[in-house]
Design a protein around this motif. Structure first.
Motif, PDB file in Angstrom:
ATOM      1  N   LEU A 175     -17.621 -98.216  68.331  1.00 37.63           N
ATOM      2  CA  LEU A 175     -17.223 -97.099  67.485  1.00 37.63           C
ATOM      3  C   LEU A 175     -16.838 -95.923  68.378  1.00 37.63           C
ATOM      4  N   PRO A 176     -15.963 -95.037  67.917  1.00 40.64           N
ATOM      5  CA  PRO A 176     -15.566 -93.905  68.757  1.00 40.64           C
ATOM      6  C   PRO A 176     -16.757 -93.022  69.114  1.00 40.64           C
ATOM      7  N   LEU A 177     -16.620 -92.337  70.228  1.00 39.89           N
ATOM      8  CA  LEU A 177     -17.732 -91.553  70.759  1.00 39.89           C
ATOM      9  C   LEU A 177     -18.191 -90.468  69.796  1.00 39.89           C
ATOM     10  N   ASN A 178     -17.293 -89.976  68.953  1.00 34.52           N
ATOM     11  CA  ASN A 178     -17.702 -88.901  68.049  1.00 34.52           C
ATOM     12  C   ASN A 178     -18.601 -89.370  66.912  1.00 34.52           C
ATOM     13  N   THR A 179     -18.835 -90.689  66.819  1.00 33.15           N
ATOM     14  CA  THR A 179     -19.840 -91.189  65.872  1.00 33.15           C
ATOM     15  C   THR A 179     -21.172 -91.460  66.565  1.00 33.15           C
ATOM     16  N   TYR A 180     -21.212 -91.185  67.858  1.00 29.40           N
ATOM     17  CA  TYR A 180     -22.393 -91.456  68.678  1.00 29.40           C
ATOM     18  C   TYR A 180     -22.924 -90.173  69.321  1.00 29.40           C
ATOM     19  N   LEU A 181     -21.999 -89.316  69.704  1.00 26.31           N
ATOM     20  CA  LEU A 181     -22.340 -88.054  70.359  1.00 26.31           C
ATOM     21  C   LEU A 181     -22.105 -86.903  69.385  1.00 26.31           C
ATOM     22  N   TYR A 182     -23.167 -86.182  69.064  1.00 25.16           N
ATOM     23  CA  TYR A 182     -23.069 -85.016  68.193  1.00 25.16           C
ATOM     24  C   TYR A 182     -23.576 -83.784  68.947  1.00 25.16           C
ATOM     25  N   LYS A 183     -22.994 -82.653  68.659  1.00 25.56           N
ATOM     26  CA  LYS A 183     -23.404 -81.409  69.293  1.00 25.56           C
ATOM     27  C   LYS A 183     -24.141 -80.540  68.281  1.00 25.56           C
ATOM     28  N   GLU A 184     -25.398 -80.339  68.556  1.00 22.42           N
ATOM     29  CA  GLU A 184     -26.282 -79.459  67.786  1.00 22.42           C
ATOM     30  C   GLU A 184     -26.774 -80.048  66.473  1.00 22.42           C
ATOM     31  N   GLU A 185     -25.918 -80.791  65.749  1.00 25.44           N
ATOM     32  CA  GLU A 185     -26.348 -81.367  64.471  1.00 25.44           C
ATOM     33  C   GLU A 185     -25.481 -82.568  64.118  1.00 25.44           C
ATOM     34  N   TYR A 186     -26.018 -83.419  63.252  1.00 26.73           N
ATOM     35  CA  TYR A 186     -25.318 -84.638  62.826  1.00 26.73           C
ATOM     36  C   TYR A 186     -24.113 -84.264  61.967  1.00 26.73           C
ATOM     37  N   ASN A 187     -22.991 -84.913  62.195  1.00 26.93           N
ATOM     38  CA  ASN A 187     -21.771 -84.667  61.423  1.00 26.93           C
ATOM     39  C   ASN A 187     -21.450 -85.889  60.579  1.00 26.93           C
ATOM     40  N   ARG A 188     -21.906 -85.883  59.338  1.00 26.63           N
ATOM     41  CA  ARG A 188     -21.687 -87.045  58.465  1.00 26.63           C
ATOM     42  C   ARG A 188     -20.262 -87.102  57.914  1.00 26.63           C
ATOM     43  N   ASN A 189     -19.507 -86.019  58.014  1.00 28.74           N
ATOM     44  CA  ASN A 189     -18.194 -85.939  57.373  1.00 28.74           C
ATOM     45  C   ASN A 189     -17.161 -86.861  58.021  1.00 28.74           C
ATOM     46  N   ILE A 190     -17.393 -87.249  59.266  1.00 26.35           N
ATOM     47  CA  ILE A 190     -16.387 -88.065  59.961  1.00 26.35           C
ATOM     48  C   ILE A 190     -16.648 -89.565  59.842  1.00 26.35           C
ATOM     49  N   ILE A 191     -17.822 -89.937  59.361  1.00 26.23           N
ATOM     50  CA  ILE A 191     -18.259 -91.335  59.465  1.00 26.23           C
ATOM     51  C   ILE A 191     -17.350 -92.296  58.705  1.00 26.23           C
ATOM     52  N   ASP A 192     -17.076 -92.026  57.433  1.00 27.06           N
ATOM     53  CA  ASP A 192     -16.289 -92.958  56.618  1.00 27.06           C
ATOM     54  C   ASP A 192     -14.916 -93.227  57.236  1.00 27.06           C
ATOM     55  N   LYS A 193     -14.241 -92.156  57.652  1.00 27.09           N
ATOM     56  CA  LYS A 193     -12.899 -92.302  58.219  1.00 27.09           C
ATOM     57  C   LYS A 193     -12.933 -93.095  59.517  1.00 27.09           C
ATOM     58  N   GLU A 194     -13.914 -92.802  60.368  1.00 26.62           N
ATOM     59  CA  GLU A 194     -13.992 -93.490  61.657  1.00 26.62           C
ATOM     60  C   GLU A 194     -14.353 -94.966  61.488  1.00 26.62           C
ATOM     61  N   GLU A 196     -13.452 -96.842  58.941  1.00 28.63           N
ATOM     62  CA  GLU A 196     -12.222 -97.495  58.496  1.00 28.63           C
ATOM     63  C   GLU A 196     -11.327 -97.838  59.688  1.00 28.63           C
ATOM     64  N   LYS A 197     -11.176 -96.895  60.597  1.00 31.00           N
ATOM     65  CA  LYS A 197     -10.340 -97.128  61.784  1.00 31.00           C
ATOM     66  C   LYS A 197     -10.965 -98.187  62.692  1.00 31.00           C
ATOM     67  N   TYR A 198     -12.275 -98.125  62.828  1.00 35.17           N
ATOM     68  CA  TYR A 198     -12.962 -99.092  63.704  1.00 35.17           C
ATOM     69  C   TYR A 198     -12.883-100.506  63.135  1.00 35.17           C
ATOM     70  N   ASN A 199     -12.943-100.649  61.826  1.00 38.80           N
ATOM     71  CA  ASN A 199     -12.817-101.978  61.220  1.00 38.80           C
ATOM     72  C   ASN A 199     -11.475-102.613  61.563  1.00 38.80           C
ATOM     73  N   LEU A 200     -10.418-101.818  61.609  1.00 43.10           N
ATOM     74  CA  LEU A 200      -9.097-102.341  61.990  1.00 43.10           C
ATOM     75  C   LEU A 200      -9.089-102.785  63.445  1.00 43.10           C
ATOM     76  N   ILE A 201      -9.723-102.001  64.309  1.00 46.69           N
ATOM     77  CA  ILE A 201      -9.823-102.364  65.724  1.00 46.69           C
ATOM     78  C   ILE A 201     -10.582-103.675  65.880  1.00 46.69           C
ATOM     79  N   MET A 202     -11.693-103.805  65.154  1.00 48.41           N
ATOM     80  CA  MET A 202     -12.504-105.015  65.253  1.00 48.41           C
ATOM     81  C   MET A 202     -11.788-106.233  64.672  1.00 48.41           C
ATOM     82  N   GLU A 203     -10.991-106.044  63.644  1.00 49.84           N
ATOM     83  CA  GLU A 203     -10.212-107.154  63.099  1.00 49.84           C
ATOM     84  C   GLU A 203      -9.279-107.727  64.158  1.00 49.84           C
ATOM     85  N   ARG A 204      -8.615-106.854  64.894  1.00 47.48           N
ATOM     86  CA  ARG A 204      -7.713-107.311  65.957  1.00 47.48           C
ATOM     87  C   ARG A 204      -8.497-108.004  67.073  1.00 47.48           C
ATOM     88  N   TYR A 205      -9.604-107.393  67.470  1.00 50.38           N
ATOM     89  CA  TYR A 205     -10.428-107.979  68.534  1.00 50.38           C
ATOM     90  C   TYR A 205     -10.927-109.356  68.129  1.00 50.38           C
TER      91      TYR A 205
END
Length: 246
Positions: A175-194, A196-205
């Motif tokens: 998964l992209p680093l921004n779903t693993y590395l957070y600054k100061e607090e957890y950012n749940r707003n990016i999870i769903d979108k990331e 979706e993109k990661y599932n496409l990457i994994m499908e190709r892999y």
């Protein structure tokens, strides 16, 4: 010579091994690295069992969900959360140990094993070996406990296959680093979108490595996480003295 950070970032699990023994001196070097890692209170509540006997590895392979690389690789390490050892230390002090009866105790044991396991992975790979961690030893924990003659207040948390790689394997995308590395607090707003993109990457892999049946990250993970996939663990933990009474 590769830097340690390069070894870590190049990690990939190896599931095909040469039929070549790993010298005891190298295995001991890996275990010394694991033992050198930090642990809670210097309690040293981790132990490692080295399994090289082929027949025993065959049994462990079957008990772990029929994972053939446990049998095919020459070495299998079992990482134990070991509060029997600390219990004996408290007996010397005239005290009664109860930490293993708490959720905190289980977390301490599992975290310390994880730290040691990570060190063993890095040490092994830095020495030119291939590895793959095995959570499947928790599939039939009572049988593993009996096979390895584990005393009360201990539990097999994870295993590690070690050997010389036959196939270097493909590095699996993360998964992209921004779903693993957070600054100061957890950012749940990016999870769903990331995701979706990661599932496409994994499908190709997965298509490239011939594992299309896994579909993508979400679908593969759902096969396990929609249920308790090692249902015997809790009862076995209780039998071993991890009672969660506090």
């Amino acid at each position: 010579m590769l830097k340690t950070v390069d070894v870590i970032k190049d990690h990939r699990c190896i599931r095909k091994y040469l039929q070549e023994d790993v010298p005891d001196s190298i295995i001991e070097e890996i275990i010394v690295c694991a033992q050198s890692m930090p642990n809670s209170l210097n309690g040293q509540q981790t132990s490692i069992i080295v399994v090289k006997d082929l027949e025993k590895r065959k049994v462990i392979s079957q008990l772990s969900g029929n994972q053939p690389w446990i049998e095919e690789a020459p070495v299998f390490l079992v990482f134990i959360a070991d509060f029997y050892k600390t219990h004996k230390g408290l007996v010397v002090a005239g005290e009664n140990q109860i930490i293993e009866t708490s959720g905190e105790g289980l977390l301490v044991g599992a975290v310390d094993v994880g730290i040691a396991l990570g060190a063993a992975v890095i040490a092994g790979e830095s020495l030119g070996l291939g590895v793959v961690p095995i959570g499947g030893i928790r599939n039939n924990p009572d049988e593993i406990i009996k096979l390895l003659k584990l005393p009360p207040k201990t539990f097999p948390i994870a295993g590690l296959v070690i050997g010389y790689p036959l196939d270097p394997s493909r590095k699996k995308p993360r998964l992209p680093l921004n779903t693993y590395l957070y600054k100061e607090e957890y950012n749940r707003n990016i999870i769903d979108k990331e995701i979706e993109k990661y599932n496409l990457i994994m499908e190709r892999y997965l298509k490239e490595v011939g594992r299309e049946s896994e579909k993508n990250w979400s679908i593969f993970l759902s096969k396990f996480y929609k249920k308790v996939y090692f249902p015997k663990v809790q009862k076995s933990l209780i039998n071993q003295g991890f009672e969660f009474s506090s």
